[in-house]
Design an enzyme around this catalytic site. Structure first.
Site, PDB file in Angstrom:
ATOM      1  N   SER A   7      23.639  44.016  20.820  1.00 35.81           N
ATOM      2  CA  SER A   7      24.446  45.135  21.317  1.00 35.81           C
ATOM      3  C   SER A   7      23.644  46.423  21.241  1.00 35.81           C
ATOM      4  O   SER A   7      23.245  46.850  20.151  1.00 35.81           O
ATOM      5  CB  SER A   7      25.715  45.290  20.486  1.00 35.81           C
ATOM      6  OG  SER A   7      26.250  46.587  20.691  1.00 35.81           O
ATOM      7  N   HIS A  32      24.295  43.015  25.384  1.00 35.55           N
ATOM      8  CA  HIS A  32      25.709  43.357  25.216  1.00 35.55           C
ATOM      9  C   HIS A  32      25.874  44.873  25.346  1.00 35.55           C
ATOM     10  O   HIS A  32      25.260  45.645  24.613  1.00 35.55           O
ATOM     11  CB  HIS A  32      26.180  42.872  23.841  1.00 35.55           C
ATOM     12  CG  HIS A  32      27.647  43.025  23.606  1.00 35.55           C
ATOM     13  ND1 HIS A  32      28.592  42.173  24.146  1.00 35.55           N
ATOM     14  CD2 HIS A  32      28.340  43.940  22.889  1.00 35.55           C
ATOM     15  CE1 HIS A  32      29.796  42.542  23.746  1.00 35.55           C
ATOM     16  NE2 HIS A  32      29.677  43.617  22.991  1.00 35.55           N
ATOM     17  N   ASP A  34      28.349  47.945  25.168  1.00 35.05           N
ATOM     18  CA  ASP A  34      29.639  48.381  24.607  1.00 35.05           C
ATOM     19  C   ASP A  34      30.058  49.713  25.201  1.00 35.05           C
ATOM     20  O   ASP A  34      29.458  50.744  24.914  1.00 35.05           O
ATOM     21  CB  ASP A  34      29.511  48.541  23.089  1.00 35.05           C
ATOM     22  CG  ASP A  34      29.541  47.218  22.367  1.00 35.05           C
ATOM     23  OD1 ASP A  34      30.455  46.413  22.638  1.00 35.05           O
ATOM     24  OD2 ASP A  34      28.648  46.982  21.524  1.00 35.05           O
ATOM     25  N   MET A  36      32.920  52.557  25.441  1.00 31.53           N
ATOM     26  CA  MET A  36      34.080  53.068  24.693  1.00 31.53           C
ATOM     27  C   MET A  36      34.533  54.402  25.264  1.00 31.53           C
ATOM     28  O   MET A  36      33.692  55.254  25.569  1.00 31.53           O
ATOM     29  CB  MET A  36      33.699  53.267  23.228  1.00 31.53           C
ATOM     30  CG  MET A  36      33.137  52.035  22.562  1.00 31.53           C
ATOM     31  SD  MET A  36      32.718  52.412  20.852  1.00 31.53           S
ATOM     32  CE  MET A  36      32.100  50.812  20.324  1.00 31.53           C
ATOM     33  N   HIS A  65      31.148  44.914  27.786  1.00 30.08           N
ATOM     34  CA  HIS A  65      32.353  44.876  26.947  1.00 30.08           C
ATOM     35  C   HIS A  65      33.072  46.209  27.106  1.00 30.08           C
ATOM     36  O   HIS A  65      32.666  47.220  26.531  1.00 30.08           O
ATOM     37  CB  HIS A  65      31.915  44.629  25.489  1.00 30.08           C
ATOM     38  CG  HIS A  65      33.045  44.586  24.518  1.00 30.08           C
ATOM     39  ND1 HIS A  65      32.850  44.634  23.138  1.00 30.08           N
ATOM     40  CD2 HIS A  65      34.390  44.477  24.689  1.00 30.08           C
ATOM     41  CE1 HIS A  65      34.005  44.569  22.533  1.00 30.08           C
ATOM     42  NE2 HIS A  65      34.966  44.481  23.440  1.00 30.08           N
ATOM     43  N   MET A  67      35.724  48.632  26.290  1.00 26.91           N
ATOM     44  CA  MET A  67      36.761  49.035  25.331  1.00 26.91           C
ATOM     45  C   MET A  67      37.382  50.322  25.864  1.00 26.91           C
ATOM     46  O   MET A  67      37.229  51.399  25.293  1.00 26.91           O
ATOM     47  CB  MET A  67      36.131  49.232  23.944  1.00 26.91           C
ATOM     48  CG  MET A  67      35.738  47.903  23.296  1.00 26.91           C
ATOM     49  SD  MET A  67      34.575  48.106  21.940  1.00 26.91           S
ATOM     50  CE  MET A  67      33.050  48.118  22.872  1.00 26.91           C
ATOM     51  N   MET A 136      37.048  39.410  18.698  1.00 19.92           N
ATOM     52  CA  MET A 136      36.560  40.543  17.893  1.00 19.92           C
ATOM     53  C   MET A 136      36.686  40.171  16.411  1.00 19.92           C
ATOM     54  O   MET A 136      37.766  39.832  15.945  1.00 19.92           O
ATOM     55  CB  MET A 136      37.378  41.796  18.168  1.00 19.92           C
ATOM     56  CG  MET A 136      37.127  42.469  19.505  1.00 19.92           C
ATOM     57  SD  MET A 136      35.412  42.896  19.871  1.00 19.92           S
ATOM     58  CE  MET A 136      34.943  43.914  18.475  1.00 19.92           C
ATOM     59  N   PHE A 142      33.133  50.711  16.399  1.00 21.80           N
ATOM     60  CA  PHE A 142      31.923  51.101  15.670  1.00 21.80           C
ATOM     61  C   PHE A 142      31.057  49.877  15.371  1.00 21.80           C
ATOM     62  O   PHE A 142      31.577  48.787  15.149  1.00 21.80           O
ATOM     63  CB  PHE A 142      32.295  51.776  14.342  1.00 21.80           C
ATOM     64  CG  PHE A 142      33.207  52.954  14.522  1.00 21.80           C
ATOM     65  CD1 PHE A 142      32.696  54.211  14.818  1.00 21.80           C
ATOM     66  CD2 PHE A 142      34.588  52.790  14.455  1.00 21.80           C
ATOM     67  CE1 PHE A 142      33.539  55.292  15.022  1.00 21.80           C
ATOM     68  CE2 PHE A 142      35.444  53.863  14.663  1.00 21.80           C
ATOM     69  CZ  PHE A 142      34.914  55.120  14.946  1.00 21.80           C
ATOM     70  N   GLY A 143      29.749  50.108  15.326  1.00 25.37           N
ATOM     71  CA  GLY A 143      28.838  49.074  14.849  1.00 25.37           C
ATOM     72  C   GLY A 143      28.794  49.097  13.331  1.00 25.37           C
ATOM     73  O   GLY A 143      29.314  50.019  12.685  1.00 25.37           O
ATOM     74  N   GLY A 144      28.196  48.081  12.759  1.00 25.48           N
ATOM     75  CA  GLY A 144      27.931  48.075  11.325  1.00 25.48           C
ATOM     76  C   GLY A 144      29.128  47.832  10.419  1.00 25.48           C
ATOM     77  O   GLY A 144      29.083  48.149   9.230  1.00 25.48           O
ATOM     78  N   ASP A 174      32.064  38.993  18.213  1.00 19.56           N
ATOM     79  CA  ASP A 174      31.499  40.347  18.202  1.00 19.56           C
ATOM     80  C   ASP A 174      31.974  41.108  16.971  1.00 19.56           C
ATOM     81  O   ASP A 174      33.159  41.356  16.810  1.00 19.56           O
ATOM     82  CB  ASP A 174      31.955  41.064  19.492  1.00 19.56           C
ATOM     83  CG  ASP A 174      31.343  42.437  19.661  1.00 19.56           C
ATOM     84  OD1 ASP A 174      30.551  42.862  18.803  1.00 19.56           O
ATOM     85  OD2 ASP A 174      31.680  43.087  20.669  1.00 19.56           O
ATOM     86  N   GLY A 176      29.981  42.343  12.971  1.00 23.72           N
ATOM     87  CA  GLY A 176      29.618  41.894  11.625  1.00 23.72           C
ATOM     88  C   GLY A 176      28.817  40.605  11.575  1.00 23.72           C
ATOM     89  O   GLY A 176      28.790  39.934  10.541  1.00 23.72           O
ATOM     90  N   GLY A 196      24.654  43.801  16.672  1.00 23.06           N
ATOM     91  CA  GLY A 196      24.198  45.176  16.896  1.00 23.06           C
ATOM     92  C   GLY A 196      23.284  45.626  15.779  1.00 23.06           C
ATOM     93  O   GLY A 196      22.056  45.591  15.901  1.00 23.06           O
TER      94      GLY A 196
HETATM   95  C1  DX5 Z   1      32.239  47.097  18.151  1.00 22.85           C
HETATM   96  C2  DX5 Z   1      31.356  46.609  19.280  1.00 22.85           C
HETATM   97  C3  DX5 Z   1      30.294  45.708  18.822  1.00 22.85           C
HETATM   98  C4  DX5 Z   1      29.308  46.326  17.871  1.00 22.85           C
HETATM   99  C5  DX5 Z   1      28.799  45.243  16.977  1.00 22.85           C
HETATM  100  O1  DX5 Z   1      33.305  47.777  18.672  1.00 22.85           O
HETATM  101  O2  DX5 Z   1      32.135  45.926  20.233  1.00 22.85           O
HETATM  102  O3  DX5 Z   1      29.627  45.102  19.912  1.00 22.85           O
HETATM  103  O4  DX5 Z   1      28.231  46.947  18.499  1.00 22.85           O
HETATM  104  O5  DX5 Z   1      27.998  45.814  16.005  1.00 22.85           O
HETATM  105  P1  DX5 Z   1      27.645  45.033  14.676  1.00 22.85           P
HETATM  106  O6  DX5 Z   1      26.904  43.794  15.058  1.00 22.85           O
HETATM  107  O7  DX5 Z   1      26.790  46.031  13.946  1.00 22.85           O
HETATM  108  O8  DX5 Z   1      28.932  44.740  13.962  1.00 22.85           O
HETATM  109 ZN    ZN Z   2      31.050  44.685  21.781  1.00 25.48          ZN
END
Ligand code: DX5
Ligand code: ZN
Length: 218
Positions: A7, A32, A34, A36, A65, A67, A136, A142-144, A174, A176, A196
């Site tokens: 991602s 991927h 994302d 938003m 993706h 969102m 999900m 958010f990532g991480g 997707d 964690g 990500g």
């Molecule tokens: C979250 C995104 C994910 C995100 C995953 O809303 O849809 O794609 O980037 O990031 P990690 O792999 O760090 O959880």
């Molecule tokens: Zn995503």
């Protein structure tokens, strides 16, 4: 066939081209993307302009993706030669059947994403129309974030539905995903793995992709 989908939400946008080269060199399968809108999720990322800046710079397909609320009006913007999937959220679509048909009308594979609290039952009457279901494993935005374990039960249940009703369906997960949990997630029936921070947070990005692929390809 298992696929790795880094991602770019976690990429360094000041050098996006180089970061894409790094994942390509490491053997990533699909990018991927994302998107938003600050309404459906409490964060704003980037739109089609950023995705399209990669056209001609990579051979990798795009996994979009969305969102975003009311995705129908934006779907055409994400149709490109590289776009393999467009994925919308069930929670964001009032007329989900119509939205799926709209994506397919462009010759693009259609997917539906489900938040951690959303039941698979919302897919009951469109299941055979879908090319992909995205589970999900974090609350999107958010990532991480930390992997939510109930996603594993959802994946197992979805795998059963897939076998009975739509054997060509791709199951994507997707949120964690890391080298530590990817094997357990594979065993639950997932085909495509978004990562990500686990990819772009690595010091050696190509090597991190190869580490993932070593697990996915064994
Ligand atoms: C979250 C995104 C994910 C995100 C995953 O809303 O849809 O794609 O980037 O990031 P990690 O792999 O760090 O959880
Ligand atoms: Zn995503």
């Amino acid at each position: 066939m298992y696929r790795l989908a880094p991602s770019i939400l976690s990429a360094d946008f000041s050098q996006l081209g180089a970061q894409i080269q790094a994942i390509e060199e490491g053997g990533a399968d699909i990018i991927h993307v994302d998107v938003m809108d600050g309404h459906f999720v409490p964060n704003i990322s980037y739109g089609a302009v950023v995705m399209k800046s990669l056209l001609g710079k990579t051979k990798l397909p795009f996994d979009v993706h969305l969102m975003i609320e009311k995705p129908d009006q934006f779907i055409p913007d994400f149709v490109t030669d590289n776009t393999e999937y467009i994925v919308v959220h069930a929670e964001a679509c009032t007329h989900l059947h119509r939205t799926i048909q709209l994506i397919k009308s462009y010759g693009i594979k259609a997917g539906v994403a489900l938040n951690p609290a959303t039941s698979l039952s919302v897919l009951d009457y469109i299941f055979e129309d879908l090319d992909l279901v995205l589970i999900m494993s974090v609350n999107p935005g958010f990532g991480g974030q930390k992997f939510i374990p109930s996603a594993l039960d959802k994946a197992r249940e979805l795998k059963k539905m897939k076998e009975e009703r739509n054997p060509n369906l791709t199951i994507e997960i997707d949120g964690g995903i890391s080298l530590k949990n990817v094997e357990e997630v594979m065993e639950a029936g997932v085909d495509m793995f978004v990562a990500g921070s686990a990819v772009f947070g690595a010091e050696d990005i190509p090597q991190r992709c190869r580490d993932f692929q070593a697990i996915l390809k064994k």
